[in-house]
Design an enzyme around this catalytic site. Sequence first.
Site, PDB file in Angstrom:
ATOM      1  N   TYR A  77     -16.387   2.602   9.632  1.00 31.04           N
ATOM      2  CA  TYR A  77     -14.927   2.589   9.527  1.00 31.04           C
ATOM      3  C   TYR A  77     -14.314   3.014  10.862  1.00 31.04           C
ATOM      4  CZ  TYR A  77     -10.248   3.996   8.031  1.00 31.04           C
ATOM      5  OH  TYR A  77      -8.889   4.158   7.919  1.00 31.04           O
TER       6      TYR A  77
ATOM      7  N   GLY B 151       0.842  -1.203   0.000  1.00 29.84           N
ATOM      8  CA  GLY B 151       0.000   0.000   0.000  1.00 29.84           C
ATOM      9  C   GLY B 151       0.871   1.244   0.000  1.00 29.84           C
ATOM     10  N   PHE B 152       0.199   2.374   0.067  1.00 32.90           N
ATOM     11  CA  PHE B 152       0.907   3.657  -0.002  1.00 32.90           C
ATOM     12  C   PHE B 152       1.873   3.830   1.181  1.00 32.90           C
ATOM     13  CE2 PHE B 152       0.018   7.999   1.813  1.00 32.90           C
ATOM     14  CZ  PHE B 152       1.080   8.625   1.199  1.00 32.90           C
TER      15      PHE B 152
ATOM     16  N   THR C 126     -12.891  -6.749   6.918  1.00 31.12           N
ATOM     17  CA  THR C 126     -11.441  -6.673   6.730  1.00 31.12           C
ATOM     18  C   THR C 126     -10.763  -6.072   7.954  1.00 31.12           C
ATOM     19  OG1 THR C 126     -11.789  -6.303   4.384  1.00 31.12           O
ATOM     20  CG2 THR C 126      -9.630  -5.715   5.227  1.00 31.12           C
TER      21      THR C 126
ATOM     22  N   ALA D  89      -2.097   0.083  12.877  1.00 35.34           N
ATOM     23  CA  ALA D  89      -2.381   1.360  12.199  1.00 35.34           C
ATOM     24  C   ALA D  89      -3.838   1.711  12.436  1.00 35.34           C
ATOM     25  CB  ALA D  89      -2.116   1.219  10.711  1.00 35.34           C
TER      26      ALA D  89
ATOM     27  N   GLY E 171      -3.697  -2.072  -2.400  1.00 32.79           N
ATOM     28  CA  GLY E 171      -2.269  -1.852  -2.669  1.00 32.79           C
ATOM     29  C   GLY E 171      -1.969  -2.179  -4.122  1.00 32.79           C
TER      30      GLY E 171
ATOM     31  N   LEU F 102      -0.734  -2.943   8.730  1.00 37.98           N
ATOM     32  CA  LEU F 102      -1.282  -1.823   7.960  1.00 37.98           C
ATOM     33  C   LEU F 102      -2.401  -2.265   7.018  1.00 37.98           C
ATOM     34  CD1 LEU F 102       1.986   0.090   6.841  1.00 37.98           C
ATOM     35  CD2 LEU F 102       0.784   0.245   8.991  1.00 37.98           C
TER      36      LEU F 102
END
Length: 320
Positions: free
Chosen positions: A149, A10-11, A95, A117, A36, A76
């Site tokens: 979220y 991912g970023f 997830t 994270a 990602g 992450l």
Amino acid sequence: MRVLITGGAGFIGSHLSEALLDEGHQVQVLDNLSTGSIDNIAHLKGRTGFEYFIDSVNNEPLLAELIDRSDVVFHLAAAVGVKLIVEQPVYTIETNVHGTEVVLKHANKKKKLVIIASTSEVYGKSDDVPFREDSDLVMGPTPKHRWAYACSKAIDEFLALAYWKERKLPIIIVRFFNTVGPRQTGQYGMVIPNFVRQALAGEPITVFGDGTQRRAFTHVADVVGALLKLIVEPKAVGQVINVGNTQETSILALAEQVRTLTGSKSPIKLIPYDQAYESGFEDMPRRVPSLAKIEGLIGYRPRHTLDDILEQVIDYFRRK
Ligand code: UDP
């Protein structure tokens, strides 16, 4: 050290992988490429100490094996981006909650340090700015999916803290505040890559709401620098820690700044939230971290200004 990064393609994960390799550590990336991208880690292939596995944290035998081989685990892997979260709430909740559950369960067997994270989203629509780690979390009602979220990440935090309290599993929870920089995609809603892409393409720059909402953006390099210091700071264990920047901007001012820096002639277009996301969507008017805790722990001070960030992101999109 040998490090496992879930969501390492991912970023943030790809920047973290690179920094760890630069410091001589061994890095294993586990990523199912849901958000990602293999392009993010293509330049790391072949570097000494780098391995990657295209698979999900739901592959528990593999996850257990990779955790076993690691000294530190950065978890992450998660569903991220407000657009994705609103469009795929089942995926988001499953997830985020299940992934953290299995990572903590396996890390606990040999008490491996886990960095969880989390996100500034957990502060919800609190107006008690700047947000301190011990501030109240203010969520909206359950039919508004955005809050799923925030709640799924809050559950991750509760679970990690419970493992620490009850089973002495060393954990560190980091709450990221609007982390941005090269390699971030606008595909899942994030504002800066969207604005830059629109400005460079000469398309309207889409400001949601009236643009008075304010954010403080953090360069991913500042976040990665903080993570490298936190994992060797014993006092960080068992703590919830904000990682961010306090330089605020309104989203309308951000759109204007992107237009100026790119030399674009794109018009700025205001789009009501219910068109941008969903009917009744709730945004937070202002989000700024208190950085007192992280400054006390590791002397953290973000180095990158918003101008710096935008110049780098613009350069990244131009080269792309
Ligand atoms: N935003 C916007 N245009 C876009 C994408 C986002 O105006 O194309 C707004 C969004 O509504 C929010 C802010 O920019 O107020 C930051 O959005 P982002 O999704 O990057 O992060 P958030 O702070 O919502 O987690």
